[in-house]
Enzyme design. Structure first.
Site, PDB file in Angstrom:
ATOM      1  N   CYS A 252       0.802  -1.234   0.000  1.00 38.82           N
ATOM      2  CA  CYS A 252       0.000   0.000   0.000  1.00 38.82           C
ATOM      3  C   CYS A 252       0.836   1.285   0.000  1.00 38.82           C
ATOM      4  CB  CYS A 252      -0.984  -0.019   1.170  1.00 38.82           C
ATOM      5  SG  CYS A 252      -0.319  -0.703   2.682  1.00 38.82           S
TER       6      CYS A 252
ATOM      7  N   HIS B  34      -2.455   6.454   4.292  1.00 39.44           N
ATOM      8  CA  HIS B  34      -1.020   6.497   4.551  1.00 39.44           C
ATOM      9  C   HIS B  34      -0.467   7.840   4.067  1.00 39.44           C
ATOM     10  CE1 HIS B  34      -1.384   2.442   5.668  1.00 39.44           C
ATOM     11  NE2 HIS B  34      -0.749   1.835   4.691  1.00 39.44           N
TER      12      HIS B  34
HETATM   13  N1  NAP Z   1      -4.905  -3.725   4.959  1.00 40.32           N
HETATM   14  C1  NAP Z   1      -4.259  -3.049   3.993  1.00 40.32           C
HETATM   15  O1  NAP Z   1      -4.273  -1.808   3.941  1.00 40.32           O
HETATM   16  C2  NAP Z   1      -3.485  -3.799   2.929  1.00 40.32           C
HETATM   17  C3  NAP Z   1      -2.991  -3.062   1.860  1.00 40.32           C
HETATM   18  C4  NAP Z   1      -2.283  -3.713   0.849  1.00 40.32           C
HETATM   19  C5  NAP Z   1      -2.095  -5.068   0.913  1.00 40.32           C
HETATM   20  N2  NAP Z   1      -2.563  -5.784   1.972  1.00 40.32           N
HETATM   21  C6  NAP Z   1      -2.351  -7.236   1.958  1.00 40.32           C
HETATM   22  O2  NAP Z   1      -3.607  -7.859   1.699  1.00 40.32           O
HETATM   23  C7  NAP Z   1      -3.683  -9.105   2.386  1.00 40.32           C
HETATM   24  C8  NAP Z   1      -4.883  -9.110   3.321  1.00 40.32           C
HETATM   25  O3  NAP Z   1      -4.716  -8.082   4.295  1.00 40.32           O
HETATM   26  P1  NAP Z   1      -5.874  -7.704   5.329  1.00 40.32           P
HETATM   27  O4  NAP Z   1      -5.400  -6.466   5.968  1.00 40.32           O
HETATM   28  O5  NAP Z   1      -7.200  -7.738   4.664  1.00 40.32           O
HETATM   29  O6  NAP Z   1      -5.789  -8.966   6.349  1.00 40.32           O
HETATM   30  P2  NAP Z   1      -6.897  -9.534   7.350  1.00 40.32           P
HETATM   31  O7  NAP Z   1      -7.902  -8.500   7.701  1.00 40.32           O
HETATM   32  O8  NAP Z   1      -6.149 -10.206   8.437  1.00 40.32           O
HETATM   33  O9  NAP Z   1      -7.665 -10.679   6.456  1.00 40.32           O
HETATM   34  C9  NAP Z   1      -7.020 -11.887   6.100  1.00 40.32           C
HETATM   35  C10 NAP Z   1      -7.956 -12.798   5.295  1.00 40.32           C
HETATM   36  O10 NAP Z   1      -7.254 -14.026   5.019  1.00 40.32           O
HETATM   37  C11 NAP Z   1      -8.098 -15.122   5.401  1.00 40.32           C
HETATM   38  N3  NAP Z   1      -7.284 -16.270   5.858  1.00 40.32           N
HETATM   39  C12 NAP Z   1      -6.462 -16.336   6.934  1.00 40.32           C
HETATM   40  N4  NAP Z   1      -5.937 -17.576   7.042  1.00 40.32           N
HETATM   41  C13 NAP Z   1      -6.443 -18.310   6.013  1.00 40.32           C
HETATM   42  C14 NAP Z   1      -6.284 -19.651   5.578  1.00 40.32           C
HETATM   43  N5  NAP Z   1      -5.490 -20.534   6.248  1.00 40.32           N
HETATM   44  N6  NAP Z   1      -6.952 -20.061   4.468  1.00 40.32           N
HETATM   45  C15 NAP Z   1      -7.748 -19.207   3.776  1.00 40.32           C
HETATM   46  N7  NAP Z   1      -7.960 -17.906   4.160  1.00 40.32           N
HETATM   47  C16 NAP Z   1      -7.300 -17.474   5.256  1.00 40.32           C
HETATM   48  C17 NAP Z   1      -8.968 -14.597   6.521  1.00 40.32           C
HETATM   49  O11 NAP Z   1     -10.120 -15.416   6.636  1.00 40.32           O
HETATM   50  P3  NAP Z   1     -10.827 -15.747   8.085  1.00 40.32           P
HETATM   51  O12 NAP Z   1     -11.663 -14.553   8.438  1.00 40.32           O
HETATM   52  O13 NAP Z   1     -11.657 -16.944   7.781  1.00 40.32           O
HETATM   53  O14 NAP Z   1      -9.740 -16.003   9.056  1.00 40.32           O
HETATM   54  C18 NAP Z   1      -9.255 -13.183   6.011  1.00 40.32           C
HETATM   55  O15 NAP Z   1     -10.322 -13.236   5.093  1.00 40.32           O
HETATM   56  C19 NAP Z   1      -2.352  -9.278   3.121  1.00 40.32           C
HETATM   57  O16 NAP Z   1      -1.489 -10.033   2.318  1.00 40.32           O
HETATM   58  C20 NAP Z   1      -1.855  -7.840   3.263  1.00 40.32           C
HETATM   59  O17 NAP Z   1      -0.462  -7.763   3.383  1.00 40.32           O
HETATM   60  C21 NAP Z   1      -3.277  -5.174   2.971  1.00 40.32           C
END
Ligand code: NAP
Length: 350
Positions: A149, A242
């Site tokens: 991001c 950010h």
């Molecule tokens: N947040 C940001 O601003 C941002 C920006 C750019 C990129 N990212 C990237 O985007 C990705 C997601 O980030 P986030 O912030 O949305 O994370 P998050 O809120 O922690 O969500 C993670 C997701 O992954 C799923 N998950 C976890 N373990 C799993 C498994 N074993 N099998 C299948 N699904 C699983 C979770 O499902 P459950 O609910 O079922 O556990 C949830 O839907 C990451 O790689 C992060 O680095 C995030």
């Protein structure tokens, strides 16, 4: 008959997954058909499984959709991935191998030599890696990634500046929102009234991903851009957005007004193609002395633009300015959706 393309969301319950759901609601080209997450969520209706944190309610179209496990047997050919990076790597590969086009937000494949890391306004030609990726790996589908991001906004502004003035050095200090850490993310007692001067892996991502995005595709590989990037990343008690303090050194020196004009006038392929999620102006330049600020400016252009202000000479390098972007929209889900729109417009989804 519904002419929209059915799509799925992997990691649909998370912070980025929820943003996908919100941004894809009533999308003119795509319709959410499948939602998938971990085994903890699979089998439950979406509204029960997800800790919904968006201001608008869960869209009716997905409210009662049952979550599926992340296995490549979903009824669609395109999947947006907001998977946790601890599991995204092999899951995204299994989908690409099975013929799905995977739009990934995760770090796992961004630096793979045959995987495009795309900002449609800046390096759409890197999509030329897709046929090589399919050939190399024997996949029927493919993986296309968007950047980390904080890298997103930096690379967006470096696009026109590198083209016009040739960037030689980049110094960047970030102040990153807590939503960037997912949900529940950083404990409130750690972040309230505090600044945390460490985000695991973030500085390294900014220092390399930026050079890949600005790199030149020679038909076989992407040659990293030659400038150096030094990043310092901080987590601050801001909900969304950010902020980055950026200083740049150029090979061709230019007055501040010319630099501001290059940013203001910037426009790219998504604007020419009139892609549905493309902002009219990908970079907004403000002349207010105390802007951009996340509280007031993070939602400009629907969160799809980078906002630049305080452009002024730098006594050490050449120019410095403040940069802001919405981390879960242009920095994540919105970026993936724009990538998918570009793929469709260029015939990659046929
Ligand atoms: N947040 C940001 O601003 C941002 C920006 C750019 C990129 N990212 C990237 O985007 C990705 C997601 O980030 P986030 O912030 O949305 O994370 P998050 O809120 O922690 O969500 C993670 C997701 O992954 C799923 N998950 C976890 N373990 C799993 C498994 N074993 N099998 C299948 N699904 C699983 C979770 O499902 P459950 O609910 O079922 O556990 C949830 O839907 C990451 O790689 C992060 O680095 C995030």
């Amino acid at each position: 008959m519904d002419a929209k393309i059915p799509v799925g969301i992997l990691g649909a319950t998370g912070t980025v997954g929820q943003k996908f759901i919100r941004l894809l609601d009533n999308h003119p080209w795509f319709r959410v058909k499948e939602l998938a997450a971990s085994e903890r969520s699979a089998g439950k209706p979406y509204e029960e499984a997800a800790a919904w944190k968006q201001a608008a309610p869960v869209p009716d179209a997905v409210r009662r959709l049952d979550l599926r496990p992340c296995t490549p047997d979903l009824g669609c050919r395109i999947v947006f991935s907001g998977l946790d990076s601890t599991v995204a790597g092999p899951i995204e590969e299994s989908f690409a191998a099975a013929g799905y086009v995977v739009l990934s937000n995760s770090k796992n494949h961004r630096l793979d030599l045959d995987v495009p890391l795309i900002i449609p306004e800046v390096n759409a030609e890197h999509l030329g890696l897709i046929p090589l990726q399919k050939r190399n790996r024997g996949w029927r589908g493919c993986i296309v990634t968007n950047s980390n991001c904080s890298t997103m906004f930096l690379a967006m502004v470096l696009g026109p500046l590198h083209a016009a003035f040739t960037v030689e050095e980049v110094m960047v200090v970030t102040m990153q929102a807590i939503s960037g850490a997912g949900y529940p993310g950083v404990p409130s007692l750690d972040i309230l009234g505090n600044v945390i001067p460490y985000i695991d892996g973030e500085e390294e991502k900014m220092e390399v991903e930026t050079r890949k995005i600005l790199g030149r595709f020679d038909g076989g590989k992407v040659n990293l851009a030659g400038f150096r990037v030094s990043a310092q990343c901080n987590r601050v008690a801001v909900e969304d957005g950010h902020t980055e303090s950026v200083s740049l050194k150029f090979a061709r020196k230019a007055p501040v007004e010319e630099i501001a004009e290059a940013l203001r006038a910037f426009s790219g392929l998504p604007q020419r193609l009139r892609l549905p999620s493309a902002p009219e102006h990908p970079i907004l330049v403000t002349s207010a002395p105390d802007r951009p600020q996340p509280r007031f400016d993070v939602g400009l252009a629907g969160g799809m633009a980078a906002v630049v202000g305080r452009i002024r000479p730098c006594p050490v390098l050449d120019v410095k300015f403040t940069l802001l972007g919405h981390n879960t929209i242009r920095g994540a889900a919105g970026a993936s959706i724009l990538n998918a729109e570009l793929l469709k417009a260029q015939g990659y989804l046929e």
